[in-house]
Design a protein around this motif. Structure first.
Motif, PDB file in Angstrom:
ATOM      1  N   ALA A  84       6.777  27.014  58.121  1.00  0.00           N
ATOM      2  CA  ALA A  84       6.492  27.953  57.032  1.00  0.00           C
ATOM      3  C   ALA A  84       7.478  27.806  55.879  1.00  0.00           C
ATOM      4  N   LEU A  85       8.724  27.515  56.186  1.00  0.00           N
ATOM      5  CA  LEU A  85       9.749  27.435  55.141  1.00  0.00           C
ATOM      6  C   LEU A  85       9.821  26.063  54.470  1.00  0.00           C
ATOM      7  N   ARG A  86       9.299  25.037  55.115  1.00  0.00           N
ATOM      8  CA  ARG A  86       9.397  23.679  54.574  1.00  0.00           C
ATOM      9  C   ARG A  86       8.799  23.549  53.168  1.00  0.00           C
ATOM     10  N   PRO A  87       7.599  24.081  52.871  1.00  0.00           N
ATOM     11  CA  PRO A  87       7.069  23.953  51.506  1.00  0.00           C
ATOM     12  C   PRO A  87       7.942  24.645  50.458  1.00  0.00           C
ATOM     13  N   SER A  88       8.459  25.817  50.784  1.00  0.00           N
ATOM     14  CA  SER A  88       9.318  26.534  49.826  1.00  0.00           C
ATOM     15  C   SER A  88      10.590  25.749  49.564  1.00  0.00           C
ATOM     16  N   SER A  89      11.170  25.209  50.611  1.00  0.00           N
ATOM     17  CA  SER A  89      12.406  24.443  50.466  1.00  0.00           C
ATOM     18  C   SER A  89      12.188  23.218  49.585  1.00  0.00           C
ATOM     19  N   SER A  90      11.084  22.515  49.801  1.00  0.00           N
ATOM     20  CA  SER A  90      10.839  21.318  48.988  1.00  0.00           C
ATOM     21  C   SER A  90      10.558  21.685  47.531  1.00  0.00           C
ATOM     22  N   LYS A  91       9.846  22.796  47.290  1.00  0.00           N
ATOM     23  CA  LYS A  91       9.595  23.234  45.906  1.00  0.00           C
ATOM     24  C   LYS A  91      10.894  23.601  45.196  1.00  0.00           C
ATOM     25  N   VAL A  92      11.790  24.266  45.921  1.00  0.00           N
ATOM     26  CA  VAL A  92      13.067  24.661  45.326  1.00  0.00           C
ATOM     27  C   VAL A  92      13.876  23.419  44.954  1.00  0.00           C
ATOM     28  N   LYS A  93      13.927  22.437  45.834  1.00  0.00           N
ATOM     29  CA  LYS A  93      14.663  21.202  45.536  1.00  0.00           C
ATOM     30  C   LYS A  93      14.070  20.484  44.332  1.00  0.00           C
ATOM     31  N   THR A  94      12.735  20.399  44.300  1.00  0.00           N
ATOM     32  CA  THR A  94      12.069  19.741  43.178  1.00  0.00           C
ATOM     33  C   THR A  94      12.349  20.473  41.868  1.00  0.00           C
ATOM     34  N   ASN A  95      12.262  21.791  41.889  1.00  0.00           N
ATOM     35  CA  ASN A  95      12.533  22.580  40.681  1.00  0.00           C
ATOM     36  C   ASN A  95      13.981  22.433  40.238  1.00  0.00           C
ATOM     37  N   TYR A  96      14.889  22.428  41.189  1.00  0.00           N
ATOM     38  CA  TYR A  96      16.308  22.281  40.832  1.00  0.00           C
ATOM     39  C   TYR A  96      16.532  20.936  40.133  1.00  0.00           C
ATOM     40  N   THR A 118      18.710  21.390  56.876  1.00  0.00           N
ATOM     41  CA  THR A 118      17.977  20.875  55.718  1.00  0.00           C
ATOM     42  C   THR A 118      17.239  22.000  54.999  1.00  0.00           C
ATOM     43  N   LEU A 119      16.550  22.843  55.760  1.00  0.00           N
ATOM     44  CA  LEU A 119      15.828  23.968  55.157  1.00  0.00           C
ATOM     45  C   LEU A 119      16.782  24.930  54.464  1.00  0.00           C
ATOM     46  N   THR A 120      17.883  25.227  55.129  1.00  0.00           N
ATOM     47  CA  THR A 120      18.858  26.159  54.555  1.00  0.00           C
ATOM     48  C   THR A 120      19.449  25.601  53.276  1.00  0.00           C
ATOM     49  N   GLY A 121      19.780  24.312  53.295  1.00  0.00           N
ATOM     50  CA  GLY A 121      20.338  23.681  52.098  1.00  0.00           C
ATOM     51  C   GLY A 121      19.386  23.750  50.924  1.00  0.00           C
ATOM     52  N   GLY A 122      18.097  23.518  51.201  1.00  0.00           N
ATOM     53  CA  GLY A 122      17.113  23.587  50.129  1.00  0.00           C
ATOM     54  C   GLY A 122      16.937  24.994  49.591  1.00  0.00           C
ATOM     55  N   LEU A 123      16.882  25.956  50.496  1.00  0.00           N
ATOM     56  CA  LEU A 123      16.668  27.340  50.065  1.00  0.00           C
ATOM     57  C   LEU A 123      17.896  27.952  49.402  1.00  0.00           C
ATOM     58  N   MET A 124      19.074  27.394  49.673  1.00  0.00           N
ATOM     59  CA  MET A 124      20.277  27.915  49.032  1.00  0.00           C
ATOM     60  C   MET A 124      20.337  27.546  47.543  1.00  0.00           C
ATOM     61  N   LEU A 125      19.477  26.622  47.120  1.00  0.00           N
ATOM     62  CA  LEU A 125      19.397  26.274  45.703  1.00  0.00           C
ATOM     63  C   LEU A 125      18.575  27.281  44.902  1.00  0.00           C
ATOM     64  N   ALA A 126      17.912  28.205  45.574  1.00  0.00           N
ATOM     65  CA  ALA A 126      17.033  29.166  44.889  1.00  0.00           C
ATOM     66  C   ALA A 126      17.753  29.971  43.793  1.00  0.00           C
ATOM     67  N   PRO A 127      18.967  30.489  44.040  1.00  0.00           N
ATOM     68  CA  PRO A 127      19.643  31.201  42.945  1.00  0.00           C
ATOM     69  C   PRO A 127      19.954  30.299  41.749  1.00  0.00           C
ATOM     70  N   ALA A 128      20.285  29.038  42.012  1.00  0.00           N
ATOM     71  CA  ALA A 128      20.551  28.110  40.915  1.00  0.00           C
ATOM     72  C   ALA A 128      19.279  27.837  40.120  1.00  0.00           C
ATOM     73  N   VAL A 129      18.157  27.703  40.824  1.00  0.00           N
ATOM     74  CA  VAL A 129      16.873  27.495  40.138  1.00  0.00           C
ATOM     75  C   VAL A 129      16.541  28.713  39.278  1.00  0.00           C
ATOM     76  N   ALA A 130      16.771  29.902  39.808  1.00  0.00           N
ATOM     77  CA  ALA A 130      16.509  31.119  39.027  1.00  0.00           C
ATOM     78  C   ALA A 130      17.396  31.149  37.783  1.00  0.00           C
ATOM     79  N   ALA A 131      18.649  30.771  37.923  1.00  0.00           N
ATOM     80  CA  ALA A 131      19.568  30.771  36.777  1.00  0.00           C
ATOM     81  C   ALA A 131      19.163  29.714  35.744  1.00  0.00           C
ATOM     82  N   LEU A 132      18.718  28.555  36.204  1.00  0.00           N
ATOM     83  CA  LEU A 132      18.286  27.517  35.269  1.00  0.00           C
ATOM     84  C   LEU A 132      16.963  27.872  34.591  1.00  0.00           C
TER      85      LEU A 132
END
Length: 121
Positions: A102-114, A15-29
């Motif tokens: 530690a990674l859970r907040p970042s993962s949820s923020k990335v999903k929300t931003n995406y 779950t954490l990995t899936g959320g954090l893998m959206l980070a490049p897409a969020v940066a592109a958007l």
């Protein structure tokens, strides 16, 4: 003897990995919005402020969550020893829990931003 990760740990990691893998897409958007703000088309710089403040908040939340996870593991130390278990501070479980916390907040923020940014485009 090596410890086999539990199914819960594997699911949490996925779950954490899936959320954090959206980070490049969020940066592109987010890049066109940041470019517009940098060129002066948006004087309020809403997206820039949001990007910076969300990252700072996620770092603080992650740090606090990791520290609280380690405190919980330390508080269970003697209970685990007295019950005949290997203490989680010694076998790596405490660090695994702390990293996930530690990674859970970042993962949820990335999903929300995406989700938010993909609706805009």
């Amino acid at each position: 003897m090596t410890r086999r990760p539990s199914n819960k740990s594997i699911r949490s990691t996925a779950t954490l990995t899936g959320g954090l893998m959206l980070a490049p897409a969020v940066a592109a958007l987010r890049m066109p919005l940041l470019t517009d703000e940098a060129n002066g088309l948006n004087p309020w710089r809403v997206e820039t402020v949001r990007a910076v403040s969300e990252k700072a908040a996620a770092v603080v939340e992650g740090t606090v969550a990791a520290q609280m996870s380690l405190v919980q593991s330390a508080s269970r130390f003697w209970l685990e020893v007295m019950s005949g278990q290997t203490p989680s501070l010694w076998n790596g479980v405490a660090m695994e829990r702390a990293v996930h916390a530690a990674l859970r907040p970042s993962s949820s923020k990335v999903k929300t931003n995406y989700n938010r940014l993909s609706r805009k485009s």
